[in-house]
Design a protein around this motif. Structure first.
Motif, PDB file in Angstrom:
ATOM      1  N   THR A 149       0.867  -1.181   0.000  1.00  0.00           N
ATOM      2  CA  THR A 149       0.000   0.000   0.000  1.00  0.00           C
ATOM      3  C   THR A 149       0.908   1.236   0.000  1.00  0.00           C
ATOM      4  OG1 THR A 149      -0.246  -0.289   2.406  1.00  0.00           O
ATOM      5  CG2 THR A 149      -2.042  -1.072   0.999  1.00  0.00           C
ATOM      6  N   ASN A 150       1.224   1.776   1.174  1.00  0.00           N
ATOM      7  CA  ASN A 150       2.084   2.955   1.261  1.00  0.00           C
ATOM      8  C   ASN A 150       3.533   2.513   1.470  1.00  0.00           C
ATOM      9  OD1 ASN A 150      -0.379   4.377   1.251  1.00  0.00           O
ATOM     10  ND2 ASN A 150      -0.466   4.367   3.492  1.00  0.00           N
ATOM     11  N   TYR A 151       4.465   3.210   0.815  1.00  0.00           N
ATOM     12  CA  TYR A 151       5.856   2.742   0.906  1.00  0.00           C
ATOM     13  C   TYR A 151       6.857   3.816   0.507  1.00  0.00           C
ATOM     14  CZ  TYR A 151       5.239   1.990  -4.165  1.00  0.00           C
ATOM     15  OH  TYR A 151       4.983   2.157  -5.501  1.00  0.00           O
ATOM     16  N   GLN A 152       8.125   3.531   0.834  1.00  0.00           N
ATOM     17  CA  GLN A 152       9.297   4.232   0.303  1.00  0.00           C
ATOM     18  C   GLN A 152      10.034   3.231  -0.566  1.00  0.00           C
ATOM     19  OE1 GLN A 152      12.126   5.402   3.307  1.00  0.00           O
ATOM     20  NE2 GLN A 152      13.741   5.824   1.838  1.00  0.00           N
ATOM     21  N   LEU A 153      10.347   3.622  -1.809  1.00  0.00           N
ATOM     22  CA  LEU A 153      10.979   2.710  -2.761  1.00  0.00           C
ATOM     23  C   LEU A 153      12.237   3.343  -3.334  1.00  0.00           C
ATOM     24  CD1 LEU A 153      10.797   0.123  -4.661  1.00  0.00           C
ATOM     25  CD2 LEU A 153       9.612   1.624  -6.273  1.00  0.00           C
ATOM     26  N   HIS A 154      13.295   2.534  -3.431  1.00  0.00           N
ATOM     27  CA  HIS A 154      14.513   2.946  -4.135  1.00  0.00           C
ATOM     28  C   HIS A 154      14.730   1.993  -5.298  1.00  0.00           C
ATOM     29  CE1 HIS A 154      18.594   4.553  -4.730  1.00  0.00           C
ATOM     30  NE2 HIS A 154      18.918   3.304  -5.007  1.00  0.00           N
ATOM     31  N   LEU A 155      15.022   2.557  -6.483  1.00  0.00           N
ATOM     32  CA  LEU A 155      15.257   1.757  -7.682  1.00  0.00           C
ATOM     33  C   LEU A 155      16.256   2.487  -8.565  1.00  0.00           C
ATOM     34  CD1 LEU A 155      12.717  -0.043  -9.946  1.00  0.00           C
ATOM     35  CD2 LEU A 155      14.022   1.845 -10.921  1.00  0.00           C
ATOM     36  N   GLU A 156      17.187   1.742  -9.171  1.00  0.00           N
ATOM     37  CA  GLU A 156      18.163   2.321 -10.085  1.00  0.00           C
ATOM     38  C   GLU A 156      18.004   1.706 -11.468  1.00  0.00           C
ATOM     39  OE1 GLU A 156      22.040   1.977  -8.259  1.00  0.00           O
ATOM     40  OE2 GLU A 156      21.257   2.671  -6.324  1.00  0.00           O
ATOM     41  N   TRP A 157      18.147   2.535 -12.505  1.00  0.00           N
ATOM     42  CA  TRP A 157      17.959   2.059 -13.879  1.00  0.00           C
ATOM     43  C   TRP A 157      18.983   2.699 -14.808  1.00  0.00           C
ATOM     44  CZ3 TRP A 157      16.343   5.996 -17.281  1.00  0.00           C
ATOM     45  CH2 TRP A 157      15.747   7.114 -16.693  1.00  0.00           C
ATOM     46  N   GLN A 158      19.203   2.027 -15.935  1.00  0.00           N
ATOM     47  CA  GLN A 158      20.231   2.468 -16.876  1.00  0.00           C
ATOM     48  C   GLN A 158      19.757   2.294 -18.318  1.00  0.00           C
ATOM     49  OE1 GLN A 158      23.622  -0.104 -17.811  1.00  0.00           O
ATOM     50  NE2 GLN A 158      24.995   1.533 -17.122  1.00  0.00           N
ATOM     51  N   ILE A 159      19.884   3.376 -19.081  1.00  0.00           N
ATOM     52  CA  ILE A 159      19.666   3.332 -20.525  1.00  0.00           C
ATOM     53  C   ILE A 159      20.999   2.975 -21.181  1.00  0.00           C
ATOM     54  CG2 ILE A 159      19.014   4.674 -22.554  1.00  0.00           C
ATOM     55  CD1 ILE A 159      16.679   4.367 -20.691  1.00  0.00           C
ATOM     56  N   PRO A 160      21.046   2.063 -22.152  1.00  0.00           N
ATOM     57  CA  PRO A 160      22.319   1.718 -22.790  1.00  0.00           C
ATOM     58  C   PRO A 160      22.994   2.938 -23.425  1.00  0.00           C
ATOM     59  CG  PRO A 160      20.613   0.155 -23.397  1.00  0.00           C
ATOM     60  CD  PRO A 160      19.927   1.275 -22.686  1.00  0.00           C
ATOM     61  N   SER A 161      24.310   2.961 -23.376  1.00  0.00           N
ATOM     62  CA  SER A 161      25.054   4.095 -23.926  1.00  0.00           C
ATOM     63  C   SER A 161      24.917   4.183 -25.438  1.00  0.00           C
ATOM     64  CB  SER A 161      26.542   3.989 -23.551  1.00  0.00           C
ATOM     65  OG  SER A 161      27.093   2.773 -24.024  1.00  0.00           O
ATOM     66  N   ASN A 162      24.606   3.058 -26.090  1.00  0.00           N
ATOM     67  CA  ASN A 162      24.465   3.045 -27.551  1.00  0.00           C
ATOM     68  C   ASN A 162      23.011   3.175 -27.988  1.00  0.00           C
ATOM     69  OD1 ASN A 162      23.591   0.573 -26.645  1.00  0.00           O
ATOM     70  ND2 ASN A 162      24.605  -0.623 -28.262  1.00  0.00           N
ATOM     71  N   ILE A 163      22.193   3.806 -27.163  1.00  0.00           N
ATOM     72  CA  ILE A 163      20.763   3.936 -27.448  1.00  0.00           C
ATOM     73  C   ILE A 163      20.542   4.652 -28.786  1.00  0.00           C
ATOM     74  CG2 ILE A 163      20.564   6.126 -26.184  1.00  0.00           C
ATOM     75  CD1 ILE A 163      17.954   3.333 -26.215  1.00  0.00           C
ATOM     76  N   THR A 164      19.544   4.212 -29.531  1.00  0.00           N
ATOM     77  CA  THR A 164      19.160   4.845 -30.789  1.00  0.00           C
ATOM     78  C   THR A 164      17.700   5.270 -30.696  1.00  0.00           C
ATOM     79  OG1 THR A 164      18.549   2.705 -31.739  1.00  0.00           O
ATOM     80  CG2 THR A 164      20.799   3.484 -32.119  1.00  0.00           C
ATOM     81  N   GLY A 165      17.184   5.845 -31.752  1.00  0.00           N
ATOM     82  CA  GLY A 165      15.793   6.254 -31.773  1.00  0.00           C
ATOM     83  C   GLY A 165      15.609   7.641 -31.187  1.00  0.00           C
ATOM     84  N   GLU A 166      14.349   8.063 -31.094  1.00  0.00           N
ATOM     85  CA  GLU A 166      14.043   9.381 -30.552  1.00  0.00           C
ATOM     86  C   GLU A 166      12.654   9.379 -29.938  1.00  0.00           C
ATOM     87  OE1 GLU A 166      12.442  11.346 -34.765  1.00  0.00           O
ATOM     88  OE2 GLU A 166      14.396  11.937 -33.952  1.00  0.00           O
ATOM     89  N   GLY A 167      12.363  10.414 -29.174  1.00  0.00           N
ATOM     90  CA  GLY A 167      11.055  10.526 -28.540  1.00  0.00           C
ATOM     91  C   GLY A 167      10.763   9.353 -27.622  1.00  0.00           C
ATOM     92  N   GLN A 168       9.577   8.790 -27.749  1.00  0.00           N
ATOM     93  CA  GLN A 168       9.158   7.684 -26.891  1.00  0.00           C
ATOM     94  C   GLN A 168       9.827   6.362 -27.260  1.00  0.00           C
ATOM     95  OE1 GLN A 168       6.714   7.760 -24.105  1.00  0.00           O
ATOM     96  NE2 GLN A 168       7.558   9.831 -24.301  1.00  0.00           N
ATOM     97  N   ALA A 169      10.504   6.304 -28.411  1.00  0.00           N
ATOM     98  CA  ALA A 169      11.193   5.084 -28.834  1.00  0.00           C
ATOM     99  C   ALA A 169      12.667   5.150 -28.483  1.00  0.00           C
ATOM    100  CB  ALA A 169      11.008   4.868 -30.323  1.00  0.00           C
ATOM    101  N   ARG A 170      12.968   5.644 -27.281  1.00  0.00           N
ATOM    102  CA  ARG A 170      14.362   5.779 -26.875  1.00  0.00           C
ATOM    103  C   ARG A 170      14.517   5.284 -25.428  1.00  0.00           C
ATOM    104  NH1 ARG A 170      18.909   8.321 -28.990  1.00  0.00           N
ATOM    105  NH2 ARG A 170      20.399   9.038 -27.437  1.00  0.00           N
ATOM    106  N   GLY A 171      14.544   3.974 -25.293  1.00  0.00           N
ATOM    107  CA  GLY A 171      14.729   3.375 -23.968  1.00  0.00           C
ATOM    108  C   GLY A 171      13.492   3.391 -23.119  1.00  0.00           C
ATOM    109  N   ASN A 172      12.342   3.185 -23.684  1.00  0.00           N
ATOM    110  CA  ASN A 172      11.070   3.344 -22.976  1.00  0.00           C
ATOM    111  C   ASN A 172      10.760   2.166 -22.055  1.00  0.00           C
ATOM    112  OD1 ASN A 172       8.340   3.818 -22.264  1.00  0.00           O
ATOM    113  ND2 ASN A 172       8.001   4.903 -24.192  1.00  0.00           N
ATOM    114  N   SER A 173      10.441   2.485 -20.809  1.00  0.00           N
ATOM    115  CA  SER A 173       9.933   1.513 -19.847  1.00  0.00           C
ATOM    116  C   SER A 173       9.065   2.285 -18.868  1.00  0.00           C
ATOM    117  CB  SER A 173      11.082   0.791 -19.131  1.00  0.00           C
ATOM    118  OG  SER A 173      10.592  -0.204 -18.246  1.00  0.00           O
ATOM    119  N   GLY A 174       8.659   1.638 -17.812  1.00  0.00           N
ATOM    120  CA  GLY A 174       7.841   2.318 -16.812  1.00  0.00           C
ATOM    121  C   GLY A 174       7.908   1.595 -15.488  1.00  0.00           C
ATOM    122  N   LEU A 175       7.882   2.371 -14.418  1.00  0.00           N
ATOM    123  CA  LEU A 175       7.761   1.840 -13.063  1.00  0.00           C
ATOM    124  C   LEU A 175       6.327   2.079 -12.629  1.00  0.00           C
ATOM    125  CD1 LEU A 175       8.695   0.904 -10.234  1.00  0.00           C
ATOM    126  CD2 LEU A 175       9.566   3.228  -9.860  1.00  0.00           C
TER     127      LEU A 175
END
Length: 249
Positions: free
Chosen positions: A91-117
Motif C-alpha cells: 500500500t504505502n511505501y518508500q521505494l529505491h530503484l536504479e535504472w540504466q539506458i544503454p550508452s548506444n541507445i538509438t531512436g528518438e522521442g518515446q522510442a528511446r529506452g522506454n519503460s515504466g515503473l
C-alpha cells in the motif's frame, strides 16, 4: 484562590509554563539502521533485487517466475516475456530503484529506452500508476511522457536526467488511494519522487491510474497492489535495473 490585595488570583495563573509541559516520551520510535550510503537499503527494508536473482518477481502474463536477464549485479528487460511485477503487494511505501539506458541507445522521442515503473499494478498489461522511464537527456517528447513524469498526467518539476550509459535513481514515497465501502474514492493516490537526488514530483495527487488514451479516473476500487516494471515492446535498446528495495509505511 488566594487573596492579593483586593484582587483574587487563581493558583494556575501564578504558575509559569515550563519546557516539560510540551515534552513527551512515548511512543518511542523504532530503531532503523541506515545503509552505508543513502542508496543502500536500511535495516527494515525488503530487498526486491539483491543483484543475484529475481526471486521476488513474477511474470505479469502468467504469474510464472520472472525471466528477465540477470548479469553482473543487474537485470535487463527481456521483451519476449513481457512485464514483471513483485510477488508481494504493497500500500504505502518508500521505494529505491536504479535504472540504466544503454550508452548506444538509438531512436528518438518515446522510442528511446522506454519503460515504466508502475507504482501500483492494478491488473495485467499496462494497468496501474506509471512513473515514466525513458532517455530524456537531450531527447524531446511530450513533457508528461518524459522520464520522471507521472505518465500522461504531469511533467517532472525539472529534468534531472544523466547521460545514457550512466546509472539513474528513483526514490519514491507512495501513498496509495483509499476507497469507500461502496467503491467510490475516499482519498486519491499521492507521490513524491526524487530523481538522481533531485525533487521532481512533490506530493502530486494522481487523477487515477494511467491511461494512454483519455483522461485518468478512479473507475475501479483496489487494495494493496504489486509494483510492476514494463517491457515496452518497441525497438529501443533494453533497459537494466539494480539495487531495488522498499520500506512499508
Amino acid at each position: 484562590m488566594v487573596l492579593a490585595g483586593s484582587q483574587f488570583i487563581t493558583a494556575n495563573a501564578q504558575e509559569k509554563p515550563k519546557p516539560a509541559d510540551t515534552e513527551f516520551y512515548t511512543p518511542v520510535p523504532a530503531v532503523v539502521s541506515p545503509g552505508a550510503t543513502n542508496s543502500s537499503a536500511p535495516s527494515d527494508a525488503i530487498i526486491l533485487f539483491d543483484g543475484k536473482n529475481l526471486n521476488e518477481w513474477v511474470s505479469v502474463k502468467d504469474n510464472s517466475p520472472a525471466k528477465w536477464i540477470v548479469n553482473n549485479g543487474a537485470f535487463t528487460v527481456d521483451k519476449t516475456t513481457g512485464n514483471i511485477e513483485t510477488k508481494r503487494k504493497f500500500t504505502n511505501y518508500q521505494l529505491h530503484l536504479e535504472w540504466q539506458i544503454p550508452s548506444n541507445i538509438t531512436g528518438e522521442g518515446q522510442a528511446r529506452g522506454n519503460s515504466g515503473l508502475f507504482l501500483a499494478s492494478t491488473g495485467g498489461g499496462d494497468l496501474g500508476y506509471e512513473l515514466q522511464i525513458l532517455d530524456s537527456y537531450n531527447n524531446k517528447t511530450y513533457t508528461n511522457g518524459q522520464a520522471g513524469s507521472i505518465y500522461k498526467q504531469t511533467a517532472p518539476i525539472v529534468n534531472a536526467n544523466r547521460k545514457p550509459g550512466e546509472w539513474q535513481s528513483y526514490d519514491v514515497i507512495w501513498t496509495a488511494p483509499v476507497f469507500k465501502e461502496d467503491g467510490s474514492l475516499k482519498s486519491a493516490a499521492k507521490v513524491t519522487v526524487l530523481f538522481n537526488g533531485v525533487l521532481i514530483q512533490h506530493n502530486f495527487e494522481l487523477a487515477g491510474p494511467t491511461q494512454y488514451i483519455g483522461k485518468a479516473a478512479y473507475n475501479k476500487a483496489h487494495g494493496a497492489s504489486p509494483i510492476k516494471l514494463q517491457s515496452h515492446g518497441d525497438k529501443s535498446e533494453p533497459i537494466s535495473f539494480r539495487n531495488i528495495w522498499i520500506r512499508e509505511l
